[in-house]
Design a protein around this motif. Structure first.
Motif, short mmCIF file in Angstrom:
data_model
loop_
_atom_site.label_atom_id
_atom_site.label_comp_id
_atom_site.label_asym_id
_atom_site.label_seq_id
_atom_site.Cartn_x
_atom_site.Cartn_y
_atom_site.Cartn_z
N LEU A 153 0.84 -1.20 0.00
CA LEU A 153 0.00 0.00 0.00
C LEU A 153 0.87 1.25 0.00
CD1 LEU A 153 -2.74 1.40 0.17
CD2 LEU A 153 -2.63 1.15 2.67
N ASP A 154 1.94 1.24 0.81
CA ASP A 154 2.87 2.38 0.82
C ASP A 154 3.42 2.61 -0.58
OD1 ASP A 154 2.65 2.77 3.61
OD2 ASP A 154 4.20 1.27 4.00
N ALA A 155 3.87 1.54 -1.22
CA ALA A 155 4.46 1.65 -2.55
C ALA A 155 3.46 2.19 -3.56
CB ALA A 155 4.98 0.29 -3.01
N PHE A 156 2.22 1.73 -3.48
CA PHE A 156 1.20 2.20 -4.41
C PHE A 156 0.92 3.69 -4.21
CE2 PHE A 156 -3.29 3.02 -5.43
CZ PHE A 156 -3.29 2.68 -6.79
N ILE A 157 0.84 4.12 -2.96
CA ILE A 157 0.57 5.54 -2.68
C ILE A 157 1.73 6.40 -3.18
CG2 ILE A 157 0.33 7.24 -0.82
CD1 ILE A 157 -1.27 5.12 0.72
N ILE A 158 2.97 5.96 -2.94
CA ILE A 158 4.12 6.71 -3.45
C ILE A 158 4.10 6.74 -4.98
CG2 ILE A 158 6.64 6.68 -3.63
CD1 ILE A 158 6.67 5.47 -0.77
N GLY A 159 3.69 5.64 -5.59
CA GLY A 159 3.57 5.60 -7.05
C GLY A 159 2.51 6.57 -7.56
N CYS A 160 1.43 6.74 -6.81
CA CYS A 160 0.40 7.71 -7.20
C CYS A 160 0.94 9.14 -7.12
CB CYS A 160 -0.83 7.56 -6.32
SG CYS A 160 -1.78 6.04 -6.62
N ALA A 175 7.98 14.71 -5.49
CA ALA A 175 6.66 14.16 -5.17
C ALA A 175 6.77 12.80 -4.50
CB ALA A 175 5.82 14.05 -6.44
N THR A 176 7.67 11.94 -4.99
CA THR A 176 7.80 10.61 -4.40
C THR A 176 8.45 10.66 -3.02
OG1 THR A 176 9.81 10.32 -5.72
CG2 THR A 176 7.80 9.32 -6.56
N ILE A 177 9.39 11.59 -2.82
CA ILE A 177 9.97 11.75 -1.48
C ILE A 177 8.91 12.24 -0.50
CG2 ILE A 177 11.62 13.10 -0.12
CD1 ILE A 177 13.52 12.97 -2.52
N VAL A 178 8.09 13.19 -0.94
CA VAL A 178 6.98 13.65 -0.09
C VAL A 178 6.05 12.48 0.22
CG1 VAL A 178 4.86 15.03 -0.09
CG2 VAL A 178 7.03 16.08 -0.76
N GLY A 179 5.76 11.66 -0.79
CA GLY A 179 4.92 10.48 -0.55
C GLY A 179 5.51 9.57 0.50
N GLY A 180 6.83 9.36 0.46
CA GLY A 180 7.49 8.54 1.47
C GLY A 180 7.45 9.17 2.85
N LEU A 181 7.67 10.49 2.90
CA LEU A 181 7.63 11.18 4.19
C LEU A 181 6.25 11.06 4.84
CD1 LEU A 181 9.58 14.51 3.42
CD2 LEU A 181 10.43 12.48 4.63
N LEU A 182 5.22 11.19 4.03
CA LEU A 182 3.86 11.12 4.57
C LEU A 182 3.50 9.71 5.02
CD1 LEU A 182 1.93 13.43 2.06
CD2 LEU A 182 2.82 13.99 4.33
N ARG A 183 4.27 8.71 4.59
CA ARG A 183 4.08 7.34 5.07
C ARG A 183 4.99 7.03 6.25
NH1 ARG A 183 -0.56 5.86 4.03
NH2 ARG A 183 0.03 3.68 4.37
N GLY A 184 5.71 8.04 6.75
CA GLY A 184 6.52 7.86 7.95
C GLY A 184 7.96 7.45 7.71
N VAL A 185 8.39 7.38 6.45
CA VAL A 185 9.77 7.01 6.13
C VAL A 185 10.62 8.28 6.19
CG1 VAL A 185 11.29 5.92 4.44
CG2 VAL A 185 8.91 5.17 4.66
#
Length: 277
Positions: A153-160, A175-185
């Protein structure tokens, strides 16, 4: 296109493809600001574009060769059982994160770039990209999840999140780094995954353009110039990746802020110049 312009575009591609500042946005805005008569949609520009992407992809493969080697032997099942299981899981994460951009890219890329690929709008989205990076820093997950904890799910959200980079001015890596940050990475883990999923995207875009070369009329000397530019872009991309991985490791609390302020300043300044002239 002159040799100097080719070198500057190659350096720009190698740096901005990895820095969270939008290579596409810069490629649209800067020639307009500098009054360069370079038609990046012309068939004659195609080999240059393909070689730039190839140089960047090779640089990413070279920097992360240990990751890709571990994935290769793991997927093929010629490593230890634990490494095989982990490598196949990471491989699936990369595939899942890549799928949204592939689907949206095939469906909407020409429409989106045709609609938003003008200098004024690209400059406006550079400003938006800066706000996006600040948004990511402000609302990032407060945990410190390791990259190994990413789920499908994390990977899919980052992909979006990666799909937003189809708009000139929005950075794919940002955008992908922001996606990772928002998932707690953390920043380093988010950047690491961002650069891993960049490789198939860039290689895929390169391969899709290759058949067009068979039908394009290429001016004399363009392939030689493109090869030199590819080497320059690759060296720049490798150096950029090395710098960013160290930078994100050392500055985990505010790493995206300088890039956000840069994009906002460049976007606002470019807008002012383009609207006045």
């Amino acid at each position: 296109m002159t040799s100097l312009q080719a070198i500057l575009i190659a350096v720009l591609q190698g740096a901005t493809e990895l820095f969270p500042v939008s290579s596409l946005g810069h490629a649209v805005v800067l020639p307009a600001l500098l009054h360069w008569s370079v038609d990046q949609r012309a068939p004659a520009f195609l080999p240059f574009l393909v070689m730039l992407h190839l140089g960047t992809a090779v640089a990413l493969l070279a920097y992360f060769w240990r990751d890709w080697w571990a994935l290769a032997i793991g997927v093929l099942g010629i490593s230890s059982p634990h490494q095989t299981q982990e490598s196949r899981r990471v491989f699936l994460l990369i595939v899942v994160a890549t799928i949204p951009a592939v689907i949206v890219g095939f469906a909407l890329e020409k429409f989106v770039r045709g609609l938003f690929g003008t200098p004024v709008i690209a400059a406006a989205f550079l400003l938006v990209n800066g706000c996006l990076l600040l948004f990511g820093e402000g609302l990032r997950g407060r945990g410190h999840r390791p990259l190994s904890s990413l789920t499908m799910l994390d990977a899919f959200i980052i992909g979006c999140w990666q799909c937003t980079a189809l708009i000139p001015g929005i950075s794919r890596s940002g955008a992908t780094i922001v996606g990772g940050l928002l998932r707690g990475v953390d920043h380093e883990g988010s950047a690491h995954f961002s650069f891993l999923i960049a490789t198939p995207i860039i290689l895929g875009a390169t391969v899709l353009e290759v058949p067009k070369l068979l039908h394009a009329e290429i001016p004399a000397g363009m392939f030689e110039l493109s090869a030199i530019a590819a080497v320059i872009a690759g060296i720049t991309a490798y150096a950029s990746t090395a710098f960013l991985m160290r930078y994100f490791r050392q500055q985990d609390s505010w790493a995206l802020n300088p890039f956000a302020y840069y994009c906002m300043a460049i976007g606002a300044g470019a807008l002012a110049v383009l609207l006045v002239t």
